[in-house]
Design a protein around this motif. Structure first.
Motif, PDB file in Angstrom:
ATOM      1  N   ALA A   1       0.811  -1.218   0.000  1.00 44.07           N
ATOM      2  CA  ALA A   1       0.000   0.000   0.000  1.00 44.07           C
ATOM      3  C   ALA A   1       0.843   1.266   0.000  1.00 44.07           C
ATOM      4  O   ALA A   1       0.307   2.372  -0.027  1.00 44.07           O
ATOM      5  N   GLY A   2       2.161   1.119   0.054  1.00 43.12           N
ATOM      6  CA  GLY A   2       3.032   2.295   0.045  1.00 43.12           C
ATOM      7  C   GLY A   2       3.061   3.043   1.364  1.00 43.12           C
ATOM      8  O   GLY A   2       3.427   4.218   1.397  1.00 43.12           O
ATOM      9  N   THR A   3       2.702   2.366   2.472  1.00 41.04           N
ATOM     10  CA  THR A   3       2.683   3.030   3.773  1.00 41.04           C
ATOM     11  C   THR A   3       4.011   2.927   4.509  1.00 41.04           C
ATOM     12  O   THR A   3       4.131   3.422   5.637  1.00 41.04           O
ATOM     13  N   GLY A   4       5.014   2.298   3.905  1.00 40.60           N
ATOM     14  CA  GLY A   4       6.295   2.100   4.570  1.00 40.60           C
ATOM     15  C   GLY A   4       6.975   3.402   4.935  1.00 40.60           C
ATOM     16  O   GLY A   4       6.750   4.446   4.316  1.00 40.60           O
ATOM     17  N   LEU A   5       7.864   3.341   5.933  1.00 43.94           N
ATOM     18  CA  LEU A   5       8.515   4.547   6.447  1.00 43.94           C
ATOM     19  C   LEU A   5      10.037   4.458   6.402  1.00 43.94           C
ATOM     20  O   LEU A   5      10.720   5.205   7.088  1.00 43.94           O
ATOM     21  N   SER A   6      10.567   3.551   5.552  1.00 46.15           N
ATOM     22  CA  SER A   6      12.018   3.413   5.468  1.00 46.15           C
ATOM     23  C   SER A   6      12.555   3.500   4.040  1.00 46.15           C
ATOM     24  O   SER A   6      13.749   3.372   3.824  1.00 46.15           O
ATOM     25  N   GLY A   7      11.671   3.688   3.058  1.00 43.66           N
ATOM     26  CA  GLY A   7      12.102   3.732   1.667  1.00 43.66           C
ATOM     27  C   GLY A   7      12.229   2.369   1.034  1.00 43.66           C
ATOM     28  O   GLY A   7      12.758   2.245  -0.075  1.00 43.66           O
ATOM     29  N   GLY A   8      11.738   1.329   1.700  1.00 41.59           N
ATOM     30  CA  GLY A   8      11.880  -0.024   1.186  1.00 41.59           C
ATOM     31  C   GLY A   8      11.162  -0.274  -0.123  1.00 41.59           C
ATOM     32  O   GLY A   8      11.550  -1.165  -0.882  1.00 41.59           O
ATOM     33  N   ALA A   9      10.099   0.482  -0.404  1.00 39.00           N
ATOM     34  CA  ALA A   9       9.352   0.292  -1.646  1.00 39.00           C
ATOM     35  C   ALA A   9       9.681   1.351  -2.690  1.00 39.00           C
ATOM     36  O   ALA A   9       8.989   1.451  -3.712  1.00 39.00           O
ATOM     37  N   ASN A  10      10.739   2.133  -2.461  1.00 35.67           N
ATOM     38  CA  ASN A  10      11.078   3.190  -3.405  1.00 35.67           C
ATOM     39  C   ASN A  10      11.644   2.624  -4.705  1.00 35.67           C
ATOM     40  O   ASN A  10      12.418   1.671  -4.705  1.00 35.67           O
ATOM     41  N   ALA A  11      11.233   3.247  -5.801  1.00 39.16           N
ATOM     42  CA  ALA A  11      11.643   2.793  -7.127  1.00 39.16           C
ATOM     43  C   ALA A  11      13.077   3.179  -7.437  1.00 39.16           C
ATOM     44  O   ALA A  11      13.611   4.156  -6.897  1.00 39.16           O
ATOM     45  N   LEU A  12      13.684   2.394  -8.313  1.00 39.02           N
ATOM     46  CA  LEU A  12      14.971   2.751  -8.898  1.00 39.02           C
ATOM     47  C   LEU A  12      14.731   3.168 -10.338  1.00 39.02           C
ATOM     48  O   LEU A  12      13.755   2.738 -10.968  1.00 39.02           O
ATOM     49  N   ASP A  13      15.609   3.980 -10.881  1.00 40.63           N
ATOM     50  CA  ASP A  13      15.489   4.361 -12.285  1.00 40.63           C
ATOM     51  C   ASP A  13      15.450   3.108 -13.161  1.00 40.63           C
ATOM     52  O   ASP A  13      16.301   2.227 -13.052  1.00 40.63           O
ATOM     53  N   GLY A  14      14.429   3.033 -14.028  1.00 36.66           N
ATOM     54  CA  GLY A  14      14.341   1.941 -14.977  1.00 36.66           C
ATOM     55  C   GLY A  14      13.814   0.634 -14.420  1.00 36.66           C
ATOM     56  O   GLY A  14      13.794  -0.370 -15.129  1.00 36.66           O
ATOM     57  N   CYS A  15      13.363   0.627 -13.164  1.00 37.03           N
ATOM     58  CA  CYS A  15      12.867  -0.623 -12.583  1.00 37.03           C
ATOM     59  C   CYS A  15      11.431  -0.900 -13.016  1.00 37.03           C
ATOM     60  O   CYS A  15      10.757  -0.049 -13.606  1.00 37.03           O
ATOM     61  N   VAL A  16      10.962  -2.098 -12.695  1.00 41.15           N
ATOM     62  CA  VAL A  16       9.551  -2.448 -12.829  1.00 41.15           C
ATOM     63  C   VAL A  16       8.980  -2.558 -11.417  1.00 41.15           C
ATOM     64  O   VAL A  16       9.492  -3.321 -10.594  1.00 41.15           O
ATOM     65  N   VAL A  17       7.971  -1.764 -11.128  1.00 43.63           N
ATOM     66  CA  VAL A  17       7.290  -1.825  -9.840  1.00 43.63           C
ATOM     67  C   VAL A  17       6.120  -2.802  -9.965  1.00 43.63           C
ATOM     68  O   VAL A  17       5.322  -2.709 -10.898  1.00 43.63           O
ATOM     69  N   ILE A  18       6.030  -3.747  -9.032  1.00 46.32           N
ATOM     70  CA  ILE A  18       4.897  -4.669  -8.976  1.00 46.32           C
ATOM     71  C   ILE A  18       4.007  -4.256  -7.816  1.00 46.32           C
ATOM     72  O   ILE A  18       4.427  -4.320  -6.661  1.00 46.32           O
ATOM     73  N   SER A  19       2.806  -3.803  -8.116  1.00 47.53           N
ATOM     74  CA  SER A  19       1.847  -3.412  -7.086  1.00 47.53           C
ATOM     75  C   SER A  19       0.794  -4.502  -6.932  1.00 47.53           C
ATOM     76  O   SER A  19       0.183  -4.930  -7.916  1.00 47.53           O
ATOM     77  N   PHE A  20       0.559  -4.913  -5.695  1.00 44.70           N
ATOM     78  CA  PHE A  20      -0.334  -6.051  -5.442  1.00 44.70           C
ATOM     79  C   PHE A  20      -1.760  -5.637  -5.092  1.00 44.70           C
ATOM     80  O   PHE A  20      -2.508  -6.421  -4.517  1.00 44.70           O
ATOM     81  N   GLU A  21      -2.158  -4.444  -5.499  1.00 43.81           N
ATOM     82  CA  GLU A  21      -3.488  -3.965  -5.132  1.00 43.81           C
ATOM     83  C   GLU A  21      -4.614  -4.828  -5.694  1.00 43.81           C
ATOM     84  O   GLU A  21      -5.704  -4.884  -5.115  1.00 43.81           O
ATOM     85  N   ALA A  22      -4.368  -5.496  -6.829  1.00 48.07           N
ATOM     86  CA  ALA A  22      -5.415  -6.339  -7.429  1.00 48.07           C
ATOM     87  C   ALA A  22      -5.371  -7.778  -6.921  1.00 48.07           C
ATOM     88  O   ALA A  22      -6.302  -8.549  -7.168  1.00 48.07           O
ATOM     89  N   MET A  23      -4.311  -8.159  -6.214  1.00 53.38           N
ATOM     90  CA  MET A  23      -4.234  -9.497  -5.607  1.00 53.38           C
ATOM     91  C   MET A  23      -4.584  -9.327  -4.131  1.00 53.38           C
ATOM     92  O   MET A  23      -3.724  -9.347  -3.251  1.00 53.38           O
ATOM     93  N   ASN A  24      -5.874  -9.131  -3.868  1.00 51.09           N
ATOM     94  CA  ASN A  24      -6.327  -8.725  -2.540  1.00 51.09           C
ATOM     95  C   ASN A  24      -7.407  -9.646  -1.973  1.00 51.09           C
ATOM     96  O   ASN A  24      -8.293  -9.201  -1.236  1.00 51.09           O
ATOM     97  N   ALA A  25      -7.341 -10.923  -2.310  1.00 55.12           N
ATOM     98  CA  ALA A  25      -8.378 -11.867  -1.888  1.00 55.12           C
ATOM     99  C   ALA A  25      -7.950 -12.650  -0.645  1.00 55.12           C
ATOM    100  O   ALA A  25      -6.794 -13.077  -0.527  1.00 55.12           O
TER     101      ALA A  25
END
Length: 468
Positions: free
Chosen positions: A75-99
């Motif tokens: 959900a992007g609520t982290g407070l340490s930068g652990g989910a921060n993107a790198l230039d040219g990366c692929v971000v995988i968001s799990f918002e649709a895998m919520n069952a």
């Protein structure tokens, strides 16, 4: 990297169903970082919203083949930068895998996808008379996948443990696209290393988790709430130590200082500052008469160190409102300006000393530091607050942040209790763990991520692929 990323994104657009891959620049910008203040982040090449494990496998296999980084995101609520993107990366968001895939009341377990919101799982379990204990302050928004990635704790972990204590098994995509199942669904099992436990708290650096099996508990007894106000942080810390000395294991013991109380009052007008400078909220949930005695003993601990006012709450709605105020503290402070959030943990008996050191650091660095804490287990969250666009204040706050890390290590504590190392605590981890232990971490990383694509640069710096 730009060419490789473009090729991978084009391949993913052809391989995955329509709508899974997103390139829109504005959308990508909203997925580029978590809530960690001043943590660096780059520009992702694409966002993928998978709907099943096969989608994730496609992303990992194609990115591994070309050395393109992959960053998992809840959900992007982290407070340490652990989910921060790198230039040219692929971000995988799990918002649709919520069952919530399964709740088994007989085995007392649940099987969920990583995008399930913590509170939603707890609500689903409650329908079966079951309870999922880990409850970070972000529980209304944070996801189980993100909680697993950082081994999140929360208000009741002082008695009931953290996320790792409830993860029985998981499915993950590792290496160059292998789908594996780790752990078990049995009550006991010691076959091989605890690889599922290794994935918990790994912050997306060892693979991408796509399914989680968690242990559940039965509904607990009603809680009794004890409230105490104190005239200083150190005195409140002494009350925490007194509770530990008395052998009381509360179901929650939370600290909120005057800065946080004032911020919540200014936002929601709850009258929290009327009672004193520092508020301790304790809860006990032992059944029957034992719970009554436990709550009375906690109240006596508060009084013994000089609480300016203390009482057992007899109004359930009032008690819930107080704990709601605890969860509101961080967003209330965010309204005042940028907030750099700490997450240290020290031995319970040293909480008073650590709070005293934090106060000294605030004065020495001329930095406004507010304090909230899961005080019962020594997990403190000093919050450095600055004014927008005040560069000298930002530098002072960051210096205070590093000093607090050093002081926690000096007291035999750890640099992060539940937020994770991410980007902000890498130097602290080096000092806490030392070179030999860091080499062990890197060896594990190399074994499970030979292409070096899983959230590179987080936790500890590893540049580029780990093999040629």
């Amino acid at each position: 990297m730009a060419v490789m990323s473009e090729e991978v994104v084009a391949e993913l657009e052809r391989a995955l169903p329509a709508g899974r891959v997103v390139r829109d620049v504005d959308v990508l910008a909203s997925y580029a970082h978590d809530e960690a203040e001043w943590a660096p982040y780059g520009r992702p090449a694409a966002l993928v919203r998978p709907r099943e494990t096969a989608d994730v496998r496609e992303v990992v296999a194609r990115c591994a083949a070309r050395g393109v980084p992959v960053v998992a995101r809840g959900a992007g609520t982290g407070l340490s930068g652990g989910a921060n993107a790198l230039d040219g990366c692929v971000v995988i968001s799990f918002e649709a895998m919520n069952a919530v895939l399964k709740i088994d009341p007989n085995e007392r377990l649940a099987v969920v996808q990583p995008g399930v919101v913590n509170d939603d799982l707890r609500s689903a379990c409650a329908e079966y008379g079951l309870w999922y204990p880990p409850d970070p302050a972000s529980a209304p928004w944070s996801t189980i996948g993100g909680n697993v990635a950082t081994n999140a704790g929360g208000l009741c972990c002082v008695k009931y443990g953290v996320t790792r204590d409830y993860v029985l098994g998981l499915e993950a995509v590792v290496g160059r696209g292998d789908v594996v199942r780790l752990g078990r669904r049995t009550a006991k099992g010691v076959a091989g290393y605890d690889l599922a436990g290794l994935m918990v708290g790994s912050e997306g650096t060892l693979g991408i988790i796509t399914e989680i099996t968690v242990r559940l508990r039965g509904t607990r007894a009603a809680e009794r709430t004890v409230v105490g106000y104190f005239d200083s942080l150190v005195t409140a810390g002494e009350a925490v130590a007194a509770v530990a000395t008395a052998g009381i294991v509360p179901s929650a013991l939370e600290l909120i200082d005057r800065h946080c109380l004032r911020a919540v009052d200014e936002w929601r007008n709850m009258g929290l500052t009327d009672g004193g400078d520092v508020l301790l909220l304790g809860r006990c949930d032992a059944p029957g008469q034992a719970g009554e005695e436990e709550a009375d003993a906690m109240l006596a601990c508060f009084e013994s160190v000089g609480a300016t006012w203390s009482a057992r709450s007899t109004d359930a709605e009032e008690a819930e409102a107080l704990f709601a105020a605890r969860r509101l503290a961080y967003p209330a402070l965010e309204r005042l300006g940028p907030v750099l959030s700490e997450d240290i943990c020290v031995p319970k008996m040293l909480v008073p000393e650590m709070l005293a050191r934090i106060e000294r650091i605030a004065g020495e660095h001329d930095t406004h530091i507010a304090n909230i804490a899961h005080a019962g287990d020594g997990n403190l969250h000093p919050l450095m607050i600055t004014s927008p666009d005040d560069e000298p204040a930002r530098l002072r706050a960051q210096a205070a942040f590093e000093r607090i890390i050093d002081e926690a290590i000096d007291l035999g504590g750890t640099v992060t209790g539940e937020h994770g190392v991410g980007l902000l605590k890498r130097r602290g981890l080096e000092d806490e763990a030392g070179p030999v232990v860091l080499d062990m971490h890197r060896a594990i990383k190399q074994a499970l991520d030979p292409a070096g694509i899983f959230n590179p640069g987080k936790v500890f710096a590893v540049d580029g692929p780990l093999d040629s």
